[in-house]
Design an enzyme around this catalytic site. Sequence first.
Site, mmCIF file in Angstrom:
data_model
loop_
_atom_site.group_PDB
_atom_site.id
_atom_site.type_symbol
_atom_site.label_atom_id
_atom_site.label_comp_id
_atom_site.label_asym_id
_atom_site.label_seq_id
_atom_site.Cartn_x
_atom_site.Cartn_y
_atom_site.Cartn_z
ATOM 1 N N SER A 21 0.821 -1.204 0.000
ATOM 2 C CA SER A 21 0.000 0.000 0.000
ATOM 3 C C SER A 21 0.863 1.266 0.000
ATOM 4 O O SER A 21 1.644 1.478 -0.921
ATOM 5 C CB SER A 21 -0.971 -0.034 1.187
ATOM 6 N N ASP A 78 -8.206 -5.320 -6.331
ATOM 7 C CA ASP A 78 -8.051 -4.192 -5.410
ATOM 8 C C ASP A 78 -8.361 -2.902 -6.146
ATOM 9 O O ASP A 78 -7.975 -2.728 -7.300
ATOM 10 C CB ASP A 78 -6.614 -4.160 -4.884
ATOM 11 N N HIS A 101 -6.282 -6.117 -1.958
ATOM 12 C CA HIS A 101 -5.185 -5.272 -1.474
ATOM 13 C C HIS A 101 -4.223 -6.054 -0.589
ATOM 14 O O HIS A 101 -3.011 -5.873 -0.660
ATOM 15 C CB HIS A 101 -5.799 -4.107 -0.689
#
Length: 480
Positions: A178, A400, A457
């Site tokens: 991320s 994601d 994710h």
Amino acid sequence: MIRAAPPPLFLLLLLLLLLVSWASRGEAAPDQDEIQRLPGLAKQPSFRQYSGYLKGSGSKHLHYWFVESQKDPENSPVVLWLNGGPGCSSLDGLLTEHGPFLVQPDGVTLEYNPYSWNLIANVLYLESPAGVGFSYSDDKFYATNDTEVAQSNFEALQDFFRLFPEYKNNKLFLTGESYAGIYIPTLAVLVMQDPSMNLQGLAVGNGLSSYEQNDNSLVYFAYYHGLLGNRLWSSLQTHCCSQNKCNFYDNKDLECVTNLQEVARIVGNSGLNIYNLYAPCAGGVPSHFRYEKDTVVVQDLGNIFTRLPLKRMWHQALLRSGDKVRMDPPCTNTTAASTYLNNPYVRKALNIPEQLPQWDMCNFLVNLQYRRLYRSMNSQYLKLLSSQKYQILLYNGDVDMACNFMGDEWFVDSLNQKMEVQRRPWLVKYGDSGEQIAGFVKEFSHIAFLTIKGAGHMVPTDKPLAAFTMFSRFLNKQPY
């Protein structure tokens, strides 16, 4: 008078070796940080693990949890793991993704993870920046930025090798997820200048590599996954695009901005799970924020469509409101991890000072006050690639929306490196099902881009076997 005979030479040598061994142990892994007994496990692990603090820059104390490899720790690589946010804890990676044990829904029990990354590596989970999780600063000042965080993480890594000198010659890999798309390459540029660290490569999962490419690709992702109607898509094409090029990032056209506000609502605040389009939203369809007793709970980490005026106004209004605010990642149930890590017996086992506040998955003030200095990691990756020393992997779960695969693929393509292996499927063996397509990969000189089919994710949470297989091939420089 009878004189004692001098000790044999081999005894003197043996004594010398014992003294050297004793001295080296005195400088090795800190005994006071070793976790003696971890609550929640039916059986304590056979590998050693440590929890304590590393010195960041200034008066910062960054909490670490280090798990030694289950297979030959002396020769296994050291892998740093950072979660993102900015402002979210790397213990999420340990307890819910690829750590040796995963927290169960009761918030009390830990179960061993058959796909733990410490099966083949020594893994260092670092809570960063200060203010996140159990990390803190003596001055209680938690406003920071990309450059300061990179420097603080670098100093913490130096401190780690001071505390654990037995690992200073092991191969070192920097990994994360991320917003670690910013943390990892900015840190790597510092580490590559320190010859005492044996840096071999870096891997970033669903990373924020470029705000512009992330936003531009997300609109296409949303439309072609059936999230935007034809009317909205047609209006976006009319007002955000010209000469066969669309700008969904910082377009000044008012109609375009209005349309992008609607895209942002659909993707991030309509009840869809931004981290996994095909997974349910934990807790049901959320509102933009909610109240829990006297606390406002916010769920926007502020990484998509950051140039939209309403996004900035909303967070600044919260900061001025004086309300107590907590940040939770959207559509994610953090209760189990929070319950476990706030158990006083767990905190004691992890050597956490009693005066520290409760552990939260993400820190709102760290996130809101964070200054994002870089809009793209292009120059950092080009610097790393120019050395021709390091292997780099960018991998993405392909469902994601927070950091979608298309944006990261565009980013890797934009680095203009020599293509070595054309885009192809990569395979994982699933027991009786045999080999299956796990995703797609294309490889350039010293950098690869890889997707994990059906993962969101948090790739190791959604596809643990595929994630472990990818990780193993990455560490061992095997073809994907």
